[in-house]
Scaffold this motif. Structure first.
Motif, PDB file in Angstrom:
ATOM      1  N   LYS A  69      41.251 -73.573 -25.383  1.00  0.00           N
ATOM      2  CA  LYS A  69      40.898 -75.306 -25.205  1.00  0.00           C
ATOM      3  C   LYS A  69      41.212 -76.062 -24.790  1.00  0.00           C
ATOM      4  O   LYS A  69      41.924 -77.225 -24.036  1.00  0.00           O
ATOM      5  CB  LYS A  69      39.443 -75.796 -25.969  1.00  0.00           C
ATOM      6  CG  LYS A  69      39.499 -77.129 -25.852  1.00  0.00           C
ATOM      7  CD  LYS A  69      38.026 -77.224 -26.055  1.00  0.00           C
ATOM      8  CE  LYS A  69      38.691 -76.421 -28.491  1.00  0.00           C
ATOM      9  NZ  LYS A  69      37.533 -77.611 -29.231  1.00  0.00           N
ATOM     10  N   GLU A  70      42.894 -75.721 -25.142  1.00  0.00           N
ATOM     11  CA  GLU A  70      43.983 -76.413 -25.023  1.00  0.00           C
ATOM     12  C   GLU A  70      44.777 -76.597 -23.738  1.00  0.00           C
ATOM     13  O   GLU A  70      45.133 -76.987 -23.065  1.00  0.00           O
ATOM     14  CB  GLU A  70      45.302 -76.252 -26.406  1.00  0.00           C
ATOM     15  CG  GLU A  70      46.225 -77.483 -26.203  1.00  0.00           C
ATOM     16  CD  GLU A  70      46.339 -78.880 -25.905  1.00  0.00           C
ATOM     17  OE1 GLU A  70      47.284 -79.519 -26.424  1.00  0.00           O
ATOM     18  OE2 GLU A  70      45.001 -79.089 -26.548  1.00  0.00           O
ATOM     19  N   LYS A 123      43.345 -78.969 -16.600  1.00  0.00           N
ATOM     20  CA  LYS A 123      41.967 -78.942 -15.652  1.00  0.00           C
ATOM     21  C   LYS A 123      41.867 -79.447 -14.741  1.00  0.00           C
ATOM     22  O   LYS A 123      41.006 -79.652 -13.827  1.00  0.00           O
ATOM     23  CB  LYS A 123      40.933 -79.327 -16.651  1.00  0.00           C
ATOM     24  CG  LYS A 123      41.843 -80.988 -16.999  1.00  0.00           C
ATOM     25  CD  LYS A 123      40.040 -81.779 -18.146  1.00  0.00           C
ATOM     26  CE  LYS A 123      40.844 -82.982 -18.701  1.00  0.00           C
ATOM     27  NZ  LYS A 123      39.866 -83.024 -19.799  1.00  0.00           N
ATOM     28  N   ARG A 161      43.312 -78.079 -21.410  1.00  0.00           N
ATOM     29  CA  ARG A 161      43.171 -79.587 -21.209  1.00  0.00           C
ATOM     30  C   ARG A 161      44.493 -79.823 -20.461  1.00  0.00           C
ATOM     31  O   ARG A 161      45.203 -81.208 -19.653  1.00  0.00           O
ATOM     32  CB  ARG A 161      42.832 -80.115 -22.824  1.00  0.00           C
ATOM     33  CG  ARG A 161      43.228 -81.769 -22.888  1.00  0.00           C
ATOM     34  CD  ARG A 161      44.192 -82.111 -24.581  1.00  0.00           C
ATOM     35  NE  ARG A 161      45.525 -81.858 -24.443  1.00  0.00           N
ATOM     36  CZ  ARG A 161      46.396 -82.480 -24.234  1.00  0.00           C
ATOM     37  NH1 ARG A 161      47.141 -83.496 -23.425  1.00  0.00           N
ATOM     38  NH2 ARG A 161      48.059 -81.462 -24.983  1.00  0.00           N
TER      39      ARG A 161
END
Length: 191
Positions: free
Chosen positions: A40-41, A47, A44
């Motif tokens: 997820k990081e 993206k 972030r």
């Protein structure tokens, strides 16, 4: 990434030869919930870059790359450390020196999985002297694809590989940078 830094400080051990043992959660026993947060990081951080594929090298980077790929909704391609019977022709190949294993590997990726239209994010568990990232970058360049950058879980900043690659223009996002490690402990940048 604070959760990762906390795990390093709590569970990592320093072995001889500047080896950081994080096998309780990263590269032997894998904490999949932590990998999810790592993925997820990385999403972030990258993206906005139009990533079409994630590339890593076997073996420890694969799990991390796969969780990151869930967020990007793209495939993972991993460089194999040896040619197999079903992967003998039409490959990109380069040599990589492994810091941890003290060996030279020829890594390969089938040409069918990398092409000039691809925008590549490299993912790896460690960055020490930069040899693995250099090798992966070489494979991406052979394919005439675009290297967007590299997501690294743990960078050993004191070994200089990241500094050298950044000086050459590679974008590197490391989630934890080890500034110093010895028998007295581990110092993480920003801690």
């Amino acid at each position: 990434m604070q959760q990762l830094k906390d795990r390093i400080l709590k569970e990592a051990a320093v072995a001889s030869g500047h080896v950081l043992k994080v096998d309780s959660f990263l590269n032997h026993q894998m904490d999949v919930a932590l990998f999810y947060e790592i993925g997820k990081e990385f999403h972030r951080l990258f993206k906005q870059d139009g990533i079409t594929k994630i590339v890593t090298v076997e073996a420890s980077g694969i799990g991390i790359a796969c969780l990151a790929a869930l967020f990007f909704k793209v495939p993972v391609v991993f460089a194999k450390k040896q040619k197999t019977a079903n992967l003998v022709e039409d490959v990109y190949t380069t040599s990589v020196s492994s810091f941890t294993h003290g060996k030279l590997y020829d890594i390969v990726i089938s040409k069918e999985f990398l092409n000039p239209e691809d925008r590549i994010l490299l993912i790896d568990d460690f960055l020490a002297n930069g040899c693995a990232l250099n090798g992966l970058r070489d494979l991406v360049e052979q394919a005439e694809a675009t290297l967007v950058g590299a997501g690294i879980v743990i960078e050993k900043g004191f070994q200089g590989g990241g500094d050298q690659l950044r000086a050459e223009g590679m974008r590197i996002e490391s989630l934890a940078v080890i500034e110093k490690m010895d028998k007295d402990g581990i110092v993480i940048s920003g801690e």
